[in-house]
Design an enzyme around this catalytic site. Structure first.
Site, PDB file in Angstrom:
ATOM      1  N   LYS A  55       0.760  -1.177  -0.089  1.00 25.94           N
ATOM      2  CA  LYS A  55      -0.009  -0.192  -0.080  1.00 25.94           C
ATOM      3  C   LYS A  55       1.093   1.263   0.008  1.00 25.94           C
ATOM      4  CE  LYS A  55      -3.934  -2.416   2.144  1.00 25.94           C
ATOM      5  NZ  LYS A  55      -4.521  -2.911   3.417  1.00 25.94           N
ATOM      6  N   GLN A  99      -4.415  -1.610   9.797  1.00 29.34           N
ATOM      7  CA  GLN A  99      -4.240  -2.680   9.239  1.00 29.34           C
ATOM      8  C   GLN A  99      -4.519  -4.048  10.212  1.00 29.34           C
ATOM      9  OE1 GLN A  99      -3.098  -3.786   5.981  1.00 29.34           O
ATOM     10  NE2 GLN A  99      -3.730  -5.555   6.294  1.00 29.34           N
ATOM     11  N   ASP A 122     -10.995   3.718   4.805  1.00 31.81           N
ATOM     12  CA  ASP A 122     -11.164   2.022   4.682  1.00 31.81           C
ATOM     13  C   ASP A 122     -12.724   1.964   4.810  1.00 31.81           C
ATOM     14  OD1 ASP A 122      -9.875  -0.278   3.953  1.00 31.81           O
ATOM     15  OD2 ASP A 122      -9.479  -0.776   6.234  1.00 31.81           O
TER      16      ASP A 122
END
Length: 282
Positions: A55, A99, A122
């Site tokens: 990413k 994450q 996200d």
């Protein structure tokens, strides 16, 4: 012989990222501020470390600054929440990605809710799920959002179709069902306790497999001509769908890898630039 057309997520994601890079460059030129995505990782899970690095690389290619916060595995729930709140309060950070997984000792939901909604690129907070479900401005969960873009790219209109979602996670199964419902599909959720799963899936015009069980959906479970979206990723580059047998009956199918995965990252980058533009008022 494979009959289904492949839904090429890699090619579509490349176009989205190219457009996102242009928007990021324009934003930086106009404001003097580059969009910034902060990634937070708890521990050193090898797969998570790889995902975060990937990413970060994609961010650089798209003209997005990447700030990485690496926390030890022993980080407490309070420490993680404090870190996320500090990033939420930092005007130089426009998007935040936690994450996951974060460790069994962490209250993941509490951590997600420490992310300011305007920086939740996200799409993991309660606020994001609510705005997505009601069709209001906000951020979608990245994988579901990427799936919908793939369907649009291949002219799959969910309206009036029977959609079956296999999986009910908070960041994939549930939100993709809500997005399909918003597009006038008739949605059925399936999960580990669904009886006669194959019979339910066989009725679907659109199947989204998102349960995390390798090759759970087989060719005989697929209605001839159905669209099959495999959002699963298991060891050995294997999805939740048995690709070879399903491709003989489906009209469209996503490969693993190269289908849903690239779209997830592309959506994340696109929403980071969206977030920066909103926060900078341009």
């Amino acid at each position: 012989m494979t009959q289904a057309r492949l839904m090429d997520g890699t090619a579509l994601a490349r176009r989205i990222v190219e457009d996102t890079a242009k928007r990021a460059a324009d934003l930086t030129e106009r404001t003097g501020v580059a969009p910034c995505l902060a990634t937070v990782l708890v521990g050193e899970d090898p797969a998570s470390v790889t995902y975060v690095r990937m990413k970060q690389n994609r961010c650089r290619k798209a003209g997005i600054e990447s700030r990485h916060v690496a926390l030890p595995a022993a980080t407490t729930n309070g420490e993680l929440v404090a870190t996320l709140r500090a990033l939420s309060d930092d005007p130089a950070v426009h998007g935040i990605l936690l994450q996951h997984p974060v460790g069994e000792h962490i209250d993941e939901r509490a951590a997600f809710e420490a992310i300011a909604p305007e920086k939740d690129v996200d799409g993991v907070t309660f606020a994001s799920f609510a705005t997505m479900s009601f069709g209001l401005p906000g951020f979608v969960s990245c994988t579901p959002g990427g799936i919908m873009r793939l369907l649009d790219e291949y002219d799959v209109d969910p309206a009036g179709k029977r959609a079956v979602v296999v999986g009910r996670s908070a960041i994939l199964g549930k939100p993709v069902g809500m997005l399909l419902l918003a597009r006038d599909a008739t949605v059925t959720y399936c999960h580990s306790r669904t009886r006669e799963l194959s019979a339910v899936v066989r009725e679907a015009d659109v199947v989204v497999a998102a349960v995390g069980r390798p090759r759970l959906i087989r060719g005989e479970d697929v209605k001839p001509g159905a669209v099959v979206v495999d959002a699963g990723y298991n060891a050995g580059n294997v999805g939740d769908v048995d690709f070879d047998s399903a491709a003989e009956r489906a009209s469209l199918i996503t490969p693993v890898p190269g289908g849903v995965g690239p779209m997830t990252i592309a959506t994340l980058l696109e929403q980071t630039v969206d977030a920066a533009a909103r926060q900078l008022g341009v």
